[in-house]
Motif scaffolding. Structure first.
Motif, PDB file in Angstrom:
ATOM      1  N   SER A  34       0.816  -1.225   0.000  1.00 15.10           N
ATOM      2  CA  SER A  34       0.000   0.000   0.000  1.00 15.10           C
ATOM      3  C   SER A  34       0.849   1.275   0.000  1.00 15.10           C
ATOM      4  CB  SER A  34      -0.956   0.018   1.201  1.00 15.10           C
ATOM      5  OG  SER A  34      -1.863  -1.048   1.142  1.00 15.10           O
ATOM      6  N   LYS A 106      -5.189   0.128  -4.276  1.00 11.70           N
ATOM      7  CA  LYS A 106      -6.003  -1.035  -3.929  1.00 11.70           C
ATOM      8  C   LYS A 106      -7.436  -0.853  -4.412  1.00 11.70           C
ATOM      9  CE  LYS A 106      -7.372  -4.054  -0.122  1.00 11.70           C
ATOM     10  NZ  LYS A 106      -7.202  -4.378   1.317  1.00 11.70           N
ATOM     11  N   ASP A 183      -5.863  -0.088   5.032  1.00  7.97           N
ATOM     12  CA  ASP A 183      -6.350  -0.357   3.685  1.00  7.97           C
ATOM     13  C   ASP A 183      -7.416  -1.456   3.689  1.00  7.97           C
ATOM     14  OD1 ASP A 183      -4.843  -2.551   4.309  1.00  7.97           O
ATOM     15  OD2 ASP A 183      -3.756  -2.630   2.391  1.00  7.97           O
TER      16      ASP A 183
END
Length: 314
Positions: A34, A106, A183
């Motif tokens: 991420s 993502k 995330d």
């Protein structure tokens, strides 16, 4: 060889699906931490995805012939061009939800997976519709012309996820925590599983992309109704959407004339679809490819010239 009559064996579909799955898996492994996608990394990945799309076009050329390859490249360029509008809207959605830069990849990754699924369904349904109902070409053609006109005159798109019916329904049905938890798409609050704001953002991205999918699939079906060519051209163009976003999100506002080029492309696709059901017949694939390249080149060149002269084109 007419590209619409090319028969593609089932193993070819399976092979393309496997290649796409492997490429997506590599992308996940490369971005599992991420981290924030910098411009240099985005450019490298854009080059990788574009090379893959062009390489597959050469495979089509040597395997199926020149006309199917021209149809593929026309569809690929058209989908790639229309993806520019997606990028601008995605940037607005990310800004609206204040998505941290490290989480954006993502969201876009799963957004692309959803886009591939929805586009495949639309392609199969659209091709079947055009094959069974000749008048459907007039309806889809008129829809594309209208969409092109709307794109040319609307200015900047008005994106308000709170007014999106799908997002509102999702928040009403699914318990949602209006915060980010790393995330993660879901989290547990007071022992209860809830969706995070990141999942709400993904729903907004998917709901918005469905509208773009209808436009782009209809436009490519105007070039060819061969589902394999339409699907592969769409898939390889969409796969690079994430990298394209990180490359262009901050620059798109300067390419004002590109919007008019995309509008003209949609209108051209609509007219082409209508003409196919008239005595004029289908326009040659090479002509379609030439028109797509010319319109994109002129609109981009005009935008660059305007930038150099300091003009604000909106």
């Amino acid at each position: 060889m007419d590209e619409a009559t090319v028969a593609v064996p089932l193993w070819a579909w399976a092979a393309v699906g496997a290649v796409i799955a492997v490429m997506l898996a590599i992308d996940v492994l490369m971005h599992r931490d991420s981290h924030v996608i910098e411009l240099r990394e985005a450019v490298v990945w854009s080059a990788v995805w574009i090379s893959a799309g062009l390489l597959f076009g050469l495979v089509v050329w040597f395997g199926l012939g020149g006309e199917p390859a021209s149809a593929y490249f026309s569809g690929y360029l058209l989908e790639k061009a229309l993806s520019v509008d997606n990028v601008f809207v995605f940037a607005l959605i990310f800004g609206y939800f204040r998505v941290p830069p490290g989480y954006q990849h993502k969201v876009l990754f799963w957004g692309v997976v959803g886009a591939l699924v929805f586009r495949l369904l639309f392609i199969l349904a659209g091709a079947e519709l055009l094959d069974r109902l000749s008048w459907a070409a007039f309806v889809l053609g008129a829809f594309l012309v209208w969409t092109g006109w709307r794109l040319a005159v609307r200015g900047k798109p008005d994106v308000d996820p709170e007014r999106n019916l799908v997002v509102r329904l999702f928040r009403r049905v699914v318990p949602t925590d209006a915060q980010y938890h790393g995330d993660r798409f879901t989290t547990r609050v007071a022992g209860r599983r809830q969706a995070t704001l990141l999942l709400v953002t993904l729903v907004a991205i998917e709901a918005t992309d469905v509208v773009f999918a209808i436009d782009s699939v209809a436009a490519i079906l105007a070039i060819t109704t061969n589902t394999f060519l339409v699907w592969t051209a769409t898939a390889f163009a969409v796969l690079g959407l994430r990298s394209l976003y990180f490359c262009l999100a901050g620059l798109l506002r300067h390419f004002g004339y590109l919007r008019y080029g995309l509008a003209l492309l949609l209108a051209f696709a609509g007219v082409k679809l209508i003409l196919a059901e008239t005595p004029v017949g289908k326009l040659p694939v090479w002509l379609t490819l030439a028109v797509v390249v010319l319109i994109l080149a002129v609109s981009i060149a005009a935008s660059i010239r305007a930038i150099r002269r300091g003009r604000d084109v909106t």
